[in-house]
Motif scaffolding. Structure first.
Motif, PDB file in Angstrom:
ATOM      1  N   TYR A 336       0.859  -1.187   0.000  1.00  0.00           N
ATOM      2  CA  TYR A 336       0.000   0.000   0.000  1.00  0.00           C
ATOM      3  C   TYR A 336       0.896   1.238   0.000  1.00  0.00           C
ATOM      4  N   TYR A 338       0.663   5.709  -0.136  1.00  0.00           N
ATOM      5  CA  TYR A 338      -0.017   7.000  -0.248  1.00  0.00           C
ATOM      6  C   TYR A 338       0.965   7.961  -0.892  1.00  0.00           C
ATOM      7  N   ARG A 357      -2.705  10.171  -4.413  1.00  0.00           N
ATOM      8  CA  ARG A 357      -3.142   8.863  -4.902  1.00  0.00           C
ATOM      9  C   ARG A 357      -2.941   7.775  -3.857  1.00  0.00           C
ATOM     10  N   HIS A 358      -3.824   6.771  -3.916  1.00  0.00           N
ATOM     11  CA  HIS A 358      -3.690   5.547  -3.126  1.00  0.00           C
ATOM     12  C   HIS A 358      -3.346   4.401  -4.075  1.00  0.00           C
TER      13      HIS A 358
END
Length: 424
Positions: A336, A338, A357-358
């Motif tokens: 993940y 960020y 954005r993720h």
């Protein structure tokens, strides 16, 4: 002077490969994905001494691997850009799926020295807004009794490839250092507006430095890639014969520009909880402030054809990756990130409709025996929707930051990576 600046076209860098790529998967116009392992871990690999997919991120990782290896792969990108303006909802046009190559070789010279060579596409973006998307700059205007097209931001791209030779030295059992070059090739620079088309190519040179330290269950990594200036040359051809006849534009001329790609710094720490599970946290800093004032000039006259000022800010990305050894032959990856944008409202551009954005990643590596492994990964990218209203009224000239680009922007992308790795 032309109203459509070159930077807003170049910022749309279409980092290319076999076919090209249509969207940046990180903020700005950067494409950090360089291996299938990186896709699954959302690029949290700078402190990883175990994954051969880390070589493209931190070449110092080669020092912790015996033997030579070759990784050949590609990833497929399915992007979606859209905007709601006063004229309705519009989607950026283009191919639905594009392919990008990933190539990385590592060659052992002796117990301490390794040589590496990679081919990646570190930057890229393309948007194709249909005519009429932005009403304030669509249609025509009257000049000298003739109607000429306005500077609507339509299609633009730059295709860039990075060839990166590197050398790694294993200082001790715990420390490895690397140094290398980033040789950028802008295979094609193209700006297509209602006023004219610029086509060209060029090259640039940068360098990279890496370090990886491992002590017990912990490892620390760092890599720096310098900024680089690409010297591009091409030809500008006006689309409007009216502007040529009125003497506002030359019928055709050679043009040149200097285009800077940003420096990048990535720091990471990794902890192996046991033989199966390891987690890494990275911070990346991108020097978007180098993407500032760009001017395109006539090659022979020196006169400015296009001019633009972006004034982006340096920005961070926060990356988390985890690997889990399911069995002796199967490894799972999760990630993940960020990723912050460096583009504020003052210089917002529809050619680079950026926002925070993720990134979410999943990956799988399967050993097939005899030093051969097959890897696959999936990433989903979702940008935070951007409700942009403009910080100044549009009165002609530069569109960046103006009300002419007001709208609700959204972006997401799907990415699928496949790779074969052979250890010799």
């Amino acid at each position: 002077m032309l109203n459509t600046p070159i930077t807003r076209s170049l910022a749309l860098c279409l980092a290319t490969s076999v076919c090209g790529v249509q969207t940046a998967l990180a903020a700005g116009f950067m494409l950090p994905e360089a291996s299938t392992a990186g896709i699954g871990l959302t690029n949290a690999l700078v402190a990883n001494p175990e994954e051969r997919g880390a070589f493209a991120y931190n070449p110092a990782a080669m020092g912790f691997h015996d033997g030579s290896s070759l990784a050949l792969g590609t990833y497929f990108v399915g992007p979606n850009f859209s905007v709601d303006t006063a004229s309705g909802r519009h989607d950026s046009e283009g191919a639905e799926w594009m392919a990008v190559p990933m190539i990385q070789g590592a060659f052992a010279l002796d117990e301490r020295w390794r040589l590496g060579f990679g081919v990646t596409v570190p930057f890229g973006l393309e948007t194709r807004w249909p005519d009429g998307t932005f009403p304030a700059v669509s249609g025509t205007r009257t000049l000298g009794g003739f109607s000429i097209p306005l500077g609507h931001p339509l299609t633009s791209k730059v295709e860039i490839i990075d060839f990166s030779p590197t050398a790694t030295y294993r200082v001790s059992d715990d420390l490895s250092l690397s140094a290398g070059l980033d040789i950028y090739w802008a295979r094609q620079a193209k700006l297509d507006s209602t006023l004219g088309t610029l086509n060209g190519d060029g090259h640039g040179l940068g360098f990279n430095l890496g370090a990886l330290y491992r002590q017990g269950a912990w490892s620390l990594g760092a890599v720096f890639r310098s900024s680089a200036t690409l010297d591009l040359e091409g030809d500008f051809t006006p689309k409007s014969s009216v502007l040529v006849n009125l003497g506002r534009l030359a019928r055709g001329q050679s043009a040149e520009l200097e285009f800077a790609v940003p420096w990048r710094l990535q720091l990471g720490a990794r902890h192996a909880f046991d033989e199966r599970l390891a987690v890494e946290f990275d911070i990346s800093r991108t020097g978007w402030s180098t993407f500032n004032d760009i001017k395109v000039r006539g090659k022979h006259s020196g006169a400015v054809i296009f001019a633009d000022q972006n004034d982006w800010n340096d920005a961070n990305a926060y990356r988390l990756g985890a690997t889990y050894q399911l069995d002796d032959r199967t490894r799972l990856r999760f990630g993940y990130t960020y990723d912050e944008t460096g583009q504020d409202d003052d210089h917002f551009s529809a050619r680079v409709p950026d926002n925070d954005r993720h990134l979410f990643g999943l990956g799988l590596a399967r050993s097939l025996g005899s030093g051969l492994s097959l890897e696959a990964a999936y990433m989903y990218v979702r940008a935070v929707d951007r409700d942009y209203r403009g910080v100044r009224d549009y009165t002609g000239g530069d569109l960046n930051g103006s009300t002419a680009l007001a709208g609700d922007y959204s972006m997401d992308a799907h990415l699928i990576g496949l790779e074969v790795v052979k250890v010799f």
